[in-house]
Design an enzyme around this catalytic site. Structure first.
Site, PDB file in Angstrom:
ATOM      1  N   HIS A  37      56.258  61.120  51.792  1.00  0.00           N
ATOM      2  CA  HIS A  37      56.955  59.901  52.114  1.00  0.00           C
ATOM      3  C   HIS A  37      56.807  59.506  53.352  1.00  0.00           C
ATOM      4  CE1 HIS A  37      60.553  57.061  51.304  1.00  0.00           C
ATOM      5  NE2 HIS A  37      60.479  56.921  52.637  1.00  0.00           N
ATOM      6  N   GLU A  38      56.966  60.426  54.222  1.00  0.00           N
ATOM      7  CA  GLU A  38      56.808  60.019  55.671  1.00  0.00           C
ATOM      8  C   GLU A  38      55.361  59.842  56.194  1.00  0.00           C
ATOM      9  OE1 GLU A  38      59.609  59.347  57.152  1.00  0.00           O
ATOM     10  OE2 GLU A  38      60.699  60.189  55.915  1.00  0.00           O
ATOM     11  N   HIS A  60      54.615  56.229  55.750  1.00  0.00           N
ATOM     12  CA  HIS A  60      54.964  55.320  56.964  1.00  0.00           C
ATOM     13  C   HIS A  60      53.865  55.715  58.043  1.00  0.00           C
ATOM     14  CE1 HIS A  60      58.809  53.888  55.838  1.00  0.00           C
ATOM     15  NE2 HIS A  60      59.330  55.137  55.468  1.00  0.00           N
ATOM     16  N   GLU A  99      59.012  50.533  54.286  1.00  0.00           N
ATOM     17  CA  GLU A  99      59.331  51.504  53.096  1.00  0.00           C
ATOM     18  C   GLU A  99      58.245  51.478  51.921  1.00  0.00           C
ATOM     19  OE1 GLU A  99      61.698  53.234  53.527  1.00  0.00           O
ATOM     20  OE2 GLU A  99      62.388  54.260  51.729  1.00  0.00           O
TER      21      GLU A  99
END
Lengths: 493, 493
Positions: free
Chosen positions: A262-263, A266, A292
């Site tokens: 997930h990160e 980003h 997001e």
């Protein structure tokens, strides 16, 4: 380059340098700083924030913004000027006393909340929260008057410029029509399917190595970033030096691993923001929801897919050895498991929107003055029953006290999680239609076409275009929630 | 508290907050930052430096300093005002153009030096160094005129307020009388003594654990600091959050370990600076030499003593197991081994002063205009032959190009290393006479009396007193080099 615009660029470059220091000191605070450094660090960062606010709201900046209107600027410069104006107006609207009062009330509420949550102490929390809400309403009223919007919409626009609650009401209203039934069907279907849970312990250093391997697979640039540990995972730092974090649990490794994925989503957005414009507002990521969308595209669309999971299973086995839960079908089932629960951050992608809609409805009513802080627990329980069939009566710590956002007045942030999920589904659908054989490429471990497409359509544009323009150029239409529904139905039914 | 003084305190508190951010960002740069972060970080830190310089040299500060002279201040406030005045005058003397030119020339010279040293490229290095020397001479001339001193003394006073080259000439002149002979005697004596070298490899994580155990023994406060890895070990951060570093070598663990002891000496000084005055100049460590006296007291006086070494040997064996080199007498001999060599940072405490005196003599002549950059290599070789019997002809990388100090114009710094060694010996001698049974306490692992004495005599005073006052109060006399000679003769003959 003409005069006032040139002066603005110099000022914003200077601001970006102070923002760099703020980002690194903030990262350090979450990852490295020992306990006794806290007070001095908070004071140093507050001093820096005051300085940044003063530089941005200097009347000279307002004059240059006016003068630049009549200067000859190319299209890029005009877009940059638009973003400069937005930052300036967002900052200059608020009286310094309100900024300071909000900051103090938020810090007090957040600090006390850490213990109050553990103690399930709603009354203690509500006392601080009332002050935060009062000040947030003041802020919202000032911003609403200037923007000609509702109070809540004025706050929403800080995170997601161009969005309003009329459109959210429509999008979320639609979701509420079909999501509870979908959720029921999926949980009923999965109840009949065996799913073995991996048996730990899982050595933390091996978890870290696994994370690095997956970051590598996902194209994270280790010469321009790093991964560390923090209580709450986040992506921080600056585009030239992106700092992501995760947290490890010896008994369960998938949360940390998917957190890293997930990160990394980003991070790749940040690492690929337009280099030529760094230091200028046009170089920033477009919005909270678009940010997001990148993390959720990486985590939900890509990494939890049946095409991608076989790529990482061998890495998992390499670190932790074989076990029954690591049979391929079981590993996929594990990563696509749907299970309703009290806690938003632990939710799967099917039940997640329910958590967001509940918060959106409550915070909108709160900021618009339709309900008061004391009404929150009953409303929370009512909506949890309605959307997820769960009772939170008296259970504040796993109910309305579970999130950090409201403690420091970040009202308007929650909806961007679900907007992000929707943008992610829409973007992935578009990628599939633009890239022949995308799913087969992924299954073969070739992610280059996907990343090139994201680079071309999203990353390289920074804040050049509005969110609507960006998404329309990338996908052929503005936000269309049907791709999200389609994704959930295809994956889970 | 009266008016102008109060305003000055507010200004210096603000400056200390920016200094906090500079210290943490600087630490991060050496320990954490990936390569691609370098340019943006350098720009951000330069922007912050400019801001700090502007705040400090604001004419308003000069006016307040004048007004505060006639305000009623207690003795602490007067000492603080004296330090404020010193910082202000040191900063305001230099034209901003010279500050900037020096910073740029220093950065260019240092950056190129990293490769030039490896390539043994004296001519390339000399070209950049000439510019650094030219600007440092300009700075020295301005400071010398204001202070009424020689040019070199004006730079020396930036690091060691109150010292001058007349006194250094006398101290170092005396050292030169007896040190070469002592060095010869010691090396002849040690040549007849067997000394086994520990056989590696030594696991890096075990080295780290050993370092933590020794830091713990030495009273490092881990709630207010941490230890990490950097190419060049240092002590950074802020008093509330002290960051020390070391570097590990798998084949040899004693350098890293003694490096940790050394930096822990610096760290305990910082961690025990007067809490009530933090943010004000009076809270700073007294001087570069006094700082070094603490690190050398920890490393040389305490940790390499025959009383202390038996405390850490069991920890070494616990981590790395038994081996012949870990027999007690051998372990002590290892840590007291004297061996002349080319490199200052690798030198033992007996030959170290020779490295410093050589540099002092050259840099003093250089800044005072008696020699030019092109004269350095021949002078270096001549003095190395004379003081240490080593030939450096043509060997620039292990000769006059080995240190970073001159690359960015830190002329006047080198003498403080040997002043620090002398203060350390004098302080330890005083501690021994004030604390009954000090050596026996140490041998028993009880360091509390020593640390309490350092806290009482040095740490808690910050910059309240001048260096001479501080040392006289602690030891009964001002700097007296005979304690250093006595220490070396007792330990090594």
């Amino acid at each position: 380059m003409t005069n006032a615009y040139h002066n603005l660029c110099t000022t914003f470059t200077r601001l970006s340098r102070f923002e760099h220091l703020s980002a690194i000191a903030g990262w350090d605070m979450q990852t490295m700083m020992p306990a006794k450094g806290n007070v001095a660090r908070s004071e140093a960062m507050a001093e820096l924030n005051v300085l940044q606010h003063q530089i941005l709201t200097n009347p000279q900046v307002g004059e240059w913004l006016q003068q630049a209107e009549s200067e000859t600027l190319n299209e890029i410069e005009q877009a940059n000027l638009r973003e400069m104006r937005r930052h300036y107006h967002n900052a200059v609207l608020l009286p310094e006393a309100l900024v300071e009062a909000k900051s103090l009330a938020g810090a007090r509420c957040e600090h006390a909340w850490r213990q109050q949550r553990i103690a399930n102490d709603w009354n203690g929390f509500a006392e601080n929260l009332r002050e935060v809400v009062k000040l947030s309403r003041e802020e919202a009223a000032i911003r609403a008057q200037a923007a000609g919007t509702s109070r809540y919409d004025a706050l929403l626009n800080l995170y997601e410029p161009g969005t309003n609650s009329a459109s959210l009401d429509s999008i979320f209203g639609d979701l509420k029509q079909w999501l509870p039934e979908l959720l029921q069907k999926v949980t009923a279907k999965q109840a009949g399917e065996a799913c073995l849970v991996p048996q730990g312990p899982f050595d933390l250093e091996k978890q870290r190595q696994l994370g690095l391997q997956v970051m590598n697979l996902l194209g994270f640039d280790f010469d321009g970033g790093r991964v560390d540990i923090s209580v709450h995972p986040f992506c921080g730092g600056v585009p030239q030096d992106v700092r992501i974090t995760t947290r490890y649990n010896e008994q369960e490794f998938l949360s940390a691993l998917m957190g890293i994925v997930h990160e990394t989503g980003h991070a790749r957005y940040e690492q690929n923001l337009p280099r030529a414009w760094l230091g200028q507002p046009i170089s920033h990521a477009r919005s909270t929801a678009i940010h997001e969308s990148q993390s959720l595209l990486f985590e939900m669309q890509l990494a939890r897919s049946k095409e991608f999971l076989p790529l990482i299973l061998p890495l998992v086995v390499e670190q932790f050895g074989e076990q029954p839960a690591f049979e391929m079908q079981n590993f996929i089932a594990l990563n696509q498991r749907v299970k309703t629960g009290f806690i938003r951050v632990d939710a799967d992608e099917v039940s997640y929107p329910a958590h967001v809609i509940l918060r959106y409805e409550i915070e909108k009513a709160l900021i618009n003055g339709e309900i008061e802080v004391d009404d929150i627990p009953a409303l929370w329980n009512e909506k949890m029953q309605q959307y997820l069939g769960l009772n939170t009566e008296g259970n504040y710590q796993n109910g309305c006290m579970q999130d950090i956002h409201w403690t420091d007045g970040a009202f308007g942030y929650f909806p961007t999680y679900t907007l992000g999920a929707m943008y992610a589904a829409q973007l992935f659908h578009a990628a599939r239609s633009k890239i022949p054989e995308l799913d087969r490429n992924i299954a073969n471990g070739d992610l280059s076409a996907l990343f090139n497409w994201l680079q071309t359509t999203i990353w390289q544009h920074g804040s050049h275009y509005s969110t609507a323009e960006l998404i329309t150029q990338a996908t052929g239409e503005s936000l269309n929630p049907r791709f999200f529904r389609q994704h959930l139905e295809q994956r889970y039914l």
